[in-house]
Design a protein around this motif. Structure first.
Motif, mmCIF file in Angstrom:
data_model
loop_
_atom_site.group_PDB
_atom_site.id
_atom_site.type_symbol
_atom_site.label_atom_id
_atom_site.label_comp_id
_atom_site.label_asym_id
_atom_site.label_seq_id
_atom_site.Cartn_x
_atom_site.Cartn_y
_atom_site.Cartn_z
ATOM 1 N N VAL A 1 0.866 -1.180 0.000
ATOM 2 C CA VAL A 1 0.000 0.000 0.000
ATOM 3 C C VAL A 1 0.901 1.227 0.000
ATOM 4 N N TYR A 2 0.789 2.043 -1.058
ATOM 5 C CA TYR A 2 1.577 3.258 -1.178
ATOM 6 C C TYR A 2 0.719 4.470 -0.830
ATOM 7 N N HIS A 3 1.412 5.589 -0.588
ATOM 8 C CA HIS A 3 0.733 6.833 -0.230
ATOM 9 C C HIS A 3 1.199 7.955 -1.155
ATOM 10 N N GLU A 4 0.275 8.796 -1.541
ATOM 11 C CA GLU A 4 0.592 9.968 -2.363
ATOM 12 C C GLU A 4 -0.301 11.126 -1.933
ATOM 13 N N ARG A 5 0.305 12.285 -1.791
ATOM 14 C CA ARG A 5 -0.466 13.465 -1.391
ATOM 15 C C ARG A 5 -0.959 14.188 -2.652
ATOM 16 N N ILE A 6 -2.290 14.267 -2.798
ATOM 17 C CA ILE A 6 -2.918 14.912 -3.941
ATOM 18 C C ILE A 6 -3.901 15.965 -3.433
ATOM 19 N N GLY A 7 -3.665 17.215 -3.819
ATOM 20 C CA GLY A 7 -4.559 18.289 -3.401
ATOM 21 C C GLY A 7 -4.675 18.425 -1.900
ATOM 22 N N GLY A 8 -3.573 18.202 -1.199
ATOM 23 C CA GLY A 8 -3.584 18.333 0.252
ATOM 24 C C GLY A 8 -4.106 17.112 0.975
ATOM 25 N N LYS A 9 -4.558 16.086 0.253
ATOM 26 C CA LYS A 9 -5.079 14.874 0.881
ATOM 27 C C LYS A 9 -4.119 13.709 0.627
ATOM 28 N N LEU A 10 -4.012 12.847 1.633
ATOM 29 C CA LEU A 10 -3.160 11.676 1.515
ATOM 30 C C LEU A 10 -3.983 10.530 0.930
ATOM 31 N N VAL A 11 -3.593 10.084 -0.252
ATOM 32 C CA VAL A 11 -4.320 9.042 -0.976
ATOM 33 C C VAL A 11 -3.507 7.748 -0.916
ATOM 34 N N THR A 12 -4.176 6.647 -0.605
ATOM 35 C CA THR A 12 -3.524 5.345 -0.603
ATOM 36 C C THR A 12 -3.872 4.594 -1.887
ATOM 37 N N TYR A 13 -2.930 3.818 -2.394
ATOM 38 C CA TYR A 13 -3.163 3.067 -3.622
ATOM 39 C C TYR A 13 -2.193 1.891 -3.682
ATOM 40 N N GLN A 14 -2.493 0.953 -4.551
ATOM 41 C CA GLN A 14 -1.596 -0.176 -4.790
ATOM 42 C C GLN A 14 -0.702 0.149 -5.979
#
Length: 255
Positions: free
Chosen positions: A201-214
């Motif tokens: 599970v990776y994390h990326e900050r998009i538009g100030g929000k932390l998004v999790t994705y595979q």
């Protein structure tokens, strides 16, 4: 009589001192893709194994090198977007590393001879990306065993140019693991490593929000080479021995 006593004392001394004699060894390599679909992302599973004759253990390995087609692009995949330092990993384990530094998982098996018995131990492995070393993509294989002995081991790895054109190499350096005092060293005889997104599970900050994705896996080329995907492995032992193995994934199973 004096000479006879000297010979007898020498024989008794030899019986008391452990003698390490490495047996002839063979190696095997198995590779698989999941899924096996050209032009799509996949996970690559590598299984390497070194065996000796019955009742013996192989010479402890110092280096494992796995050679693979360079068009698989392990270094340019979306795996390992961040890095974890060896010091941080040794101090606190994989949970202290960035989630985006994980690249896969695996297992290892070690053997040690205690008298006539051969004891086996299995360790779980976490594969992480490390900071570059002299311009080379670096890896860390963190092995953690619990039974019968609790132990943690760090195996450093590098991505290097392969021995042939259009090949790359994963070189893994194995530190020497001492056994009982006066006895043989521990031999790692089997290593399984899967590079891929399963369980990550990776994390990326998009538009100030932390998004999790595979994360995506390793991209397979759109065409299968005529001879299939060729892999090789070379093993260097503490006794100076060199053993090799080869594996090919043919084109017929691909969709």
């Amino acid at each position: 009589m004096s000479q006879a006593r000297t010979i007898l004392a020498t024989l008794l001394l030899c019986m008391c001192v452990p003698i390490t004699a490495w047996a002839m060894q063979t190696a095997s390599l198995h590779v698989s893709f999941t899924p096996m679909q050209l032009g799509h992302d996949t996970s690559v599973a590598l299984d390497v194994k070194v065996t000796a004759s019955a009742g013996h253990i192989p010479s402890p390995l110092t280096t494992i090198e796995v050679h693979y087609p360079s068009n698989l692009g392990l270094a340019v995949s979306e795996l390992g977007l961040e890095t974890c330092s060896p010091a941080r990993l040794e101090a606190a384990g994989p949970t202290a590393c960035p989630a985006n530094s994980r690249m896969g998982r695996g297992s290892a098996r070690a053997e040690i001879a205690i008298g006539p018995r051969i004891i086996q131990e299995t360790a779980a492995i976490t594969i992480l990306r490390a900071p570059e070393q002299n311009g080379h993509f670096a890896l860390l294989f963190y092995a953690e065993a619990e039974n019968p002995i609790s132990a943690k081991l760090l195996l450093p790895g590098l991505l290097l140019r392969g021995p042939a054109a259009r090949e790359e190499t994963i070189r893994i350096d194995l530190p020497l693991i001492h056994g009982l005092p006066g006895g043989p060293d521990v031999a790692i005889t089997q290593l399984h490593a899967t590079f891929g997104p399963r369980g990550l599970v990776y994390h990326e900050r998009i538009g100030g929000k932390l998004v999790t994705y595979q994360p995506r896996g390793i991209l397979l080329p759109s065409r299968c080479p005529r001879e299939g995907f060729d892999f090789g492995a070379t093993f260097t032992g503490l006794d100076g021995s060199h053993t090799s193995a080869h594996a090919t994934i043919p084109c017929s199973p691909f969709r």
